[in-house]
Design a protein around this motif. Structure first.
Motif, PDB file in Angstrom:
ATOM      1  N   SER A  18       0.846  -1.197   0.000  1.00  0.00           N
ATOM      2  CA  SER A  18       0.000   0.000   0.000  1.00  0.00           C
ATOM      3  C   SER A  18       0.882   1.247   0.000  1.00  0.00           C
ATOM      4  CB  SER A  18      -0.907  -0.001   1.236  1.00  0.00           C
ATOM      5  OG  SER A  18      -1.782  -1.101   1.208  1.00  0.00           O
ATOM      6  N   PHE A  19       0.751   2.056  -1.033  1.00  0.00           N
ATOM      7  CA  PHE A  19       1.597   3.243  -1.142  1.00  0.00           C
ATOM      8  C   PHE A  19       1.024   4.424  -0.364  1.00  0.00           C
ATOM      9  CE2 PHE A  19       3.406   7.044  -3.060  1.00  0.00           C
ATOM     10  CZ  PHE A  19       4.749   6.704  -3.149  1.00  0.00           C
ATOM     11  N   PHE A  20      -0.315   4.494  -0.279  1.00  0.00           N
ATOM     12  CA  PHE A  20      -0.947   5.630   0.393  1.00  0.00           C
ATOM     13  C   PHE A  20      -1.556   5.218   1.729  1.00  0.00           C
ATOM     14  CE2 PHE A  20      -1.135   6.804  -4.119  1.00  0.00           C
ATOM     15  CZ  PHE A  20      -0.605   8.086  -4.076  1.00  0.00           C
ATOM     16  N   LYS A  21      -1.441   6.104   2.721  1.00  0.00           N
ATOM     17  CA  LYS A  21      -2.093   5.901   4.008  1.00  0.00           C
ATOM     18  C   LYS A  21      -3.570   6.252   3.881  1.00  0.00           C
ATOM     19  CE  LYS A  21       0.752   8.681   6.243  1.00  0.00           C
ATOM     20  NZ  LYS A  21       1.418   9.406   7.368  1.00  0.00           N
ATOM     21  N   ASN A  22      -4.393   5.566   4.660  1.00  0.00           N
ATOM     22  CA  ASN A  22      -5.797   5.961   4.744  1.00  0.00           C
ATOM     23  C   ASN A  22      -5.877   7.306   5.469  1.00  0.00           C
ATOM     24  OD1 ASN A  22      -7.001   3.662   3.509  1.00  0.00           O
ATOM     25  ND2 ASN A  22      -6.683   2.513   5.400  1.00  0.00           N
ATOM     26  N   PRO A  23      -6.518   8.294   4.868  1.00  0.00           N
ATOM     27  CA  PRO A  23      -6.547   9.619   5.508  1.00  0.00           C
ATOM     28  C   PRO A  23      -7.447   9.641   6.730  1.00  0.00           C
ATOM     29  CG  PRO A  23      -7.898   9.609   3.526  1.00  0.00           C
ATOM     30  CD  PRO A  23      -7.197   8.283   3.565  1.00  0.00           C
ATOM     31  N   VAL A  57     -16.009   4.255   5.915  1.00  0.00           N
ATOM     32  CA  VAL A  57     -15.577   5.169   6.971  1.00  0.00           C
ATOM     33  C   VAL A  57     -15.431   4.369   8.255  1.00  0.00           C
ATOM     34  CG1 VAL A  57     -16.194   7.184   8.354  1.00  0.00           C
ATOM     35  CG2 VAL A  57     -16.703   7.161   5.906  1.00  0.00           C
ATOM     36  N   TYR A  58     -14.300   4.564   8.946  1.00  0.00           N
ATOM     37  CA  TYR A  58     -14.042   3.825  10.177  1.00  0.00           C
ATOM     38  C   TYR A  58     -13.750   4.809  11.312  1.00  0.00           C
ATOM     39  CZ  TYR A  58     -13.021   0.414   6.510  1.00  0.00           C
ATOM     40  OH  TYR A  58     -13.087  -0.372   5.389  1.00  0.00           O
ATOM     41  N   PRO A  59     -14.387   4.636  12.467  1.00  0.00           N
ATOM     42  CA  PRO A  59     -14.055   5.506  13.617  1.00  0.00           C
ATOM     43  C   PRO A  59     -12.631   5.234  14.073  1.00  0.00           C
ATOM     44  CG  PRO A  59     -15.483   3.704  14.303  1.00  0.00           C
ATOM     45  CD  PRO A  59     -15.419   3.641  12.799  1.00  0.00           C
ATOM     46  N   VAL A  60     -11.961   6.264  14.554  1.00  0.00           N
ATOM     47  CA  VAL A  60     -10.576   6.138  14.997  1.00  0.00           C
ATOM     48  C   VAL A  60     -10.519   6.294  16.509  1.00  0.00           C
ATOM     49  CG1 VAL A  60      -8.284   7.191  14.932  1.00  0.00           C
ATOM     50  CG2 VAL A  60      -9.614   6.972  12.825  1.00  0.00           C
ATOM     51  N   ALA A  61      -9.955   5.291  17.169  1.00  0.00           N
ATOM     52  CA  ALA A  61      -9.675   5.393  18.596  1.00  0.00           C
ATOM     53  C   ALA A  61      -8.288   5.990  18.736  1.00  0.00           C
ATOM     54  CB  ALA A  61      -9.727   4.022  19.256  1.00  0.00           C
ATOM     55  N   PRO A  62      -8.163   7.201  19.251  1.00  0.00           N
ATOM     56  CA  PRO A  62      -6.867   7.885  19.255  1.00  0.00           C
ATOM     57  C   PRO A  62      -5.843   7.213  20.149  1.00  0.00           C
ATOM     58  CG  PRO A  62      -8.458   9.115  20.544  1.00  0.00           C
ATOM     59  CD  PRO A  62      -9.222   8.031  19.850  1.00  0.00           C
ATOM     60  N   PHE A  63      -4.583   7.199  19.663  1.00  0.00           N
ATOM     61  CA  PHE A  63      -3.459   6.807  20.501  1.00  0.00           C
ATOM     62  C   PHE A  63      -3.209   7.935  21.492  1.00  0.00           C
ATOM     63  CE2 PHE A  63      -2.854   4.348  16.706  1.00  0.00           C
ATOM     64  CZ  PHE A  63      -2.288   3.155  17.134  1.00  0.00           C
ATOM     65  N   LEU A 121     -10.792   7.247   6.450  1.00  0.00           N
ATOM     66  CA  LEU A 121     -11.435   6.963   5.165  1.00  0.00           C
ATOM     67  C   LEU A 121     -10.605   5.940   4.391  1.00  0.00           C
ATOM     68  CD1 LEU A 121     -12.205  10.632   4.004  1.00  0.00           C
ATOM     69  CD2 LEU A 121     -13.582   9.160   5.490  1.00  0.00           C
ATOM     70  N   SER A 122     -11.255   5.247   3.491  1.00  0.00           N
ATOM     71  CA  SER A 122     -10.559   4.287   2.641  1.00  0.00           C
ATOM     72  C   SER A 122      -9.879   5.012   1.490  1.00  0.00           C
ATOM     73  CB  SER A 122     -11.534   3.246   2.080  1.00  0.00           C
ATOM     74  OG  SER A 122     -10.922   2.500   1.051  1.00  0.00           O
ATOM     75  N   ALA A 123      -8.554   5.097   1.531  1.00  0.00           N
ATOM     76  CA  ALA A 123      -7.821   5.717   0.428  1.00  0.00           C
ATOM     77  C   ALA A 123      -8.017   4.929  -0.855  1.00  0.00           C
ATOM     78  CB  ALA A 123      -6.337   5.806   0.778  1.00  0.00           C
ATOM     79  N   ALA A 124      -8.118   3.604  -0.749  1.00  0.00           N
ATOM     80  CA  ALA A 124      -8.318   2.773  -1.943  1.00  0.00           C
ATOM     81  C   ALA A 124      -9.614   3.161  -2.648  1.00  0.00           C
ATOM     82  CB  ALA A 124      -8.334   1.297  -1.561  1.00  0.00           C
ATOM     83  N   TRP A 125     -10.681   3.384  -1.870  1.00  0.00           N
ATOM     84  CA  TRP A 125     -11.962   3.743  -2.471  1.00  0.00           C
ATOM     85  C   TRP A 125     -11.862   5.108  -3.145  1.00  0.00           C
ATOM     86  CZ3 TRP A 125     -15.636   7.437  -2.713  1.00  0.00           C
ATOM     87  CH2 TRP A 125     -16.889   7.075  -3.212  1.00  0.00           C
ATOM     88  N   LEU A 126     -11.237   6.061  -2.482  1.00  0.00           N
ATOM     89  CA  LEU A 126     -11.104   7.414  -3.043  1.00  0.00           C
ATOM     90  C   LEU A 126     -10.326   7.385  -4.354  1.00  0.00           C
ATOM     91  CD1 LEU A 126     -10.192   9.307   0.248  1.00  0.00           C
ATOM     92  CD2 LEU A 126     -12.412   9.365  -0.921  1.00  0.00           C
ATOM     93  N   ILE A 127      -9.228   6.620  -4.375  1.00  0.00           N
ATOM     94  CA  ILE A 127      -8.392   6.538  -5.584  1.00  0.00           C
ATOM     95  C   ILE A 127      -9.138   5.830  -6.702  1.00  0.00           C
ATOM     96  CG2 ILE A 127      -6.260   5.553  -6.521  1.00  0.00           C
ATOM     97  CD1 ILE A 127      -5.085   5.914  -3.650  1.00  0.00           C
ATOM     98  N   ASP A 128      -9.815   4.739  -6.350  1.00  0.00           N
ATOM     99  CA  ASP A 128     -10.570   3.986  -7.357  1.00  0.00           C
ATOM    100  C   ASP A 128     -11.692   4.843  -7.939  1.00  0.00           C
ATOM    101  OD1 ASP A 128     -11.346   1.875  -8.937  1.00  0.00           O
ATOM    102  OD2 ASP A 128     -12.364   0.779  -7.341  1.00  0.00           O
ATOM    103  N   ALA A 129     -12.330   5.640  -7.077  1.00  0.00           N
ATOM    104  CA  ALA A 129     -13.421   6.503  -7.541  1.00  0.00           C
ATOM    105  C   ALA A 129     -12.928   7.557  -8.523  1.00  0.00           C
ATOM    106  CB  ALA A 129     -14.097   7.173  -6.352  1.00  0.00           C
ATOM    107  N   CYS A 130     -11.640   7.878  -8.446  1.00  0.00           N
ATOM    108  CA  CYS A 130     -11.048   8.828  -9.393  1.00  0.00           C
ATOM    109  C   CYS A 130     -10.555   8.142 -10.661  1.00  0.00           C
ATOM    110  CB  CYS A 130      -9.908   9.589  -8.722  1.00  0.00           C
ATOM    111  SG  CYS A 130     -10.432  10.744  -7.434  1.00  0.00           S
ATOM    112  N   GLY A 131     -10.767   6.839 -10.764  1.00  0.00           N
ATOM    113  CA  GLY A 131     -10.475   6.120 -12.004  1.00  0.00           C
ATOM    114  C   GLY A 131      -9.042   5.666 -12.184  1.00  0.00           C
ATOM    115  N   TRP A 132      -8.280   5.536 -11.090  1.00  0.00           N
ATOM    116  CA  TRP A 132      -6.857   5.237 -11.232  1.00  0.00           C
ATOM    117  C   TRP A 132      -6.525   3.748 -11.247  1.00  0.00           C
ATOM    118  CZ3 TRP A 132      -3.472   8.666 -12.840  1.00  0.00           C
ATOM    119  CH2 TRP A 132      -3.713  10.020 -12.614  1.00  0.00           C
ATOM    120  N   LYS A 133      -7.397   2.904 -10.737  1.00  0.00           N
ATOM    121  CA  LYS A 133      -7.048   1.488 -10.656  1.00  0.00           C
ATOM    122  C   LYS A 133      -6.723   0.937 -12.056  1.00  0.00           C
ATOM    123  CE  LYS A 133      -9.452  -1.298  -7.960  1.00  0.00           C
ATOM    124  NZ  LYS A 133     -10.536  -2.213  -7.503  1.00  0.00           N
ATOM    125  N   GLY A 134      -5.559   0.305 -12.184  1.00  0.00           N
ATOM    126  CA  GLY A 134      -5.137  -0.256 -13.461  1.00  0.00           C
ATOM    127  C   GLY A 134      -4.508   0.743 -14.408  1.00  0.00           C
TER     128      GLY A 134
END
Length: 366
Positions: A249-254, A273-279, A296-309
């Protein structure tokens, strides 16, 4: 006795990074015993500037040849002490592993010895020494949950420190060692691992593990079963670096304020969307102005922008997973970085969310 230090000049690094990017180091020292680090760093050619510490090269991108010396820790010692309290999970085993031990080999060896906890982190590329730096995580588990202490050499003082879990200041894909990158060299990691056949609670509800186990016909999984399910999922979703160069995975989930996440999900109902329990030390996961935060899912955001493949020459995004930047053959680090920047720019333009790389970029800034 073999000398613990081997020094190579003008060393090729293409086989030492999982992107398979061509690069060369002016000096490369392989160190089999961390006790030899003071001797190595006393040499003028190694103490004029902070060295680059190289594990398996699975979490970096060479955008240029490094202009600093490179050190690879190759120690392979693993030792055990029992019993040990395991972060409120009863009694387990304390395990100490040298930084040079291959992470996946370590995970599977622990499972073979009846020790659980790390099964969700199976098949993550890299070495044990890299695990606390990045605070590696996958499928609902982060390495810091099972790290007891980290041994790290501090070149400035010449001292070897043993930092407990709290002192490591772990956060999401972050730690003291990442934030103060040139201050420490991680030499070994101590883990507190629960006995897999005792009160160890398996984490099965993240990213399809339960479905994978069901497809395998397993109703009452063991920790090893979970590891095998994770391995199957990762092999299906992620390209093999031995075949197609990549760093996982190159990008972190924001992580964003909950209000922003809720607004985005109203507009895009399929956005995970996932709730974050803070460190305790993670200021990014909680602030007094915005309250709770969400991932948030970075994979979903990137895929929604048409980048997969997508592919620009030999630089591309994997067809199987939008988070994975790939080298199809002869892409340079600069070409891969330029593509990653374009991906991030498009996500920010469409969703107003900044995404950042997980790997360290050598020879350029993000």
């Amino acid at each position: 006795m073999t000398h613990p230090i081997t020094i190579l000049h003008d060393a090729p690094l293409q086989s030492r990074n999982t992107f398979g990017v061509a690069a060369r180091a002016p000096l490369l020292a392989e160190v089999a015993d961390a006790a030899a680090l003071p001797e190595l760093l006393a040499r003028p050619e190694f103490n004029m500037q902070p060295p680059l510490i190289l594990g398996s090269g699975s979490n970096l991108l060479f955008a240029a040849d490094p202009d600093m010396p490179v050190i690879a820790l190759t120690g392979q010692q693993v030792s055990y002490a029992s019993p040990s309290p395991v972060h409120g999970r009863g009694v387990g085993v304390r395990v100490r592993a040298d930084a040079g031990v291959v992470w996946h080999t370590f995970v599977m060896d622990m499972l073979a010895r009846g020790l659980g906890g790390l099964e969700n982190l199976a098949l993550i590329p890299g070495t044990v020494g890299a695990a606390p730096i990045q605070n590696i995580g996958a499928y609902g588990v982060e390495a810091c949950e099972y790290i007891h202490a980290v041994e790290a050499f501090e070149p400035a003082s010449g001292e070897l420190h043993r930092l407990d879990r709290d002192a490591c200041a772990f956060a999401y894909r972050d730690s003291l060692f990442k934030r103060e990158r040139d201050r420490f060299i991680v030499t070994a990691v101590e883990f507190d691992l629960p006995r897999a056949d005792a009160d160890h609670a398996l984490k099965l509800d993240y990213a399809g593990i339960g479905d994978e186990l069901a497809a395998m016909g397993i109703d009452s999984p063991t920790a090893l079963d979970v590891a095998n399910a994770v391995i199957a999922i990762r092999r299906r979703k992620l390209p093999d670096p031995a075949v197609t160069g990549n760093a996982g995975s190159f990008f972190k989930n924001p992580i964003v304020p909950a209000a922003q996440a809720e607004a985005l999900q109203r507009e895009h109902p399929r956005l995970p969307v996932y709730p974050v329990a803070p460190f305790p030390a993670d200021a990014a996961a909680h602030d007094v102005h915005h309250g709770a935060r969400c991932k948030l899912s970075a994979a979903w955001l990137i895929d929604a922008c048409g980048w997969k493949g997508h592919r620009d020459g030999d630089a591309g995004i994997a067809e199987s997973h939008a988070l994975v930047l790939v080298n199809h053959g002869n892409a340079t680090g600069t070409q891969l970085l330029e593509l990653a920047r374009r991906v991030a720019s498009s996500v920010h333009e469409r969703f107003g969310v900044a995404i950042e790389p997980e790997p360290r970029i050598v020879g350029a800034t993000w």
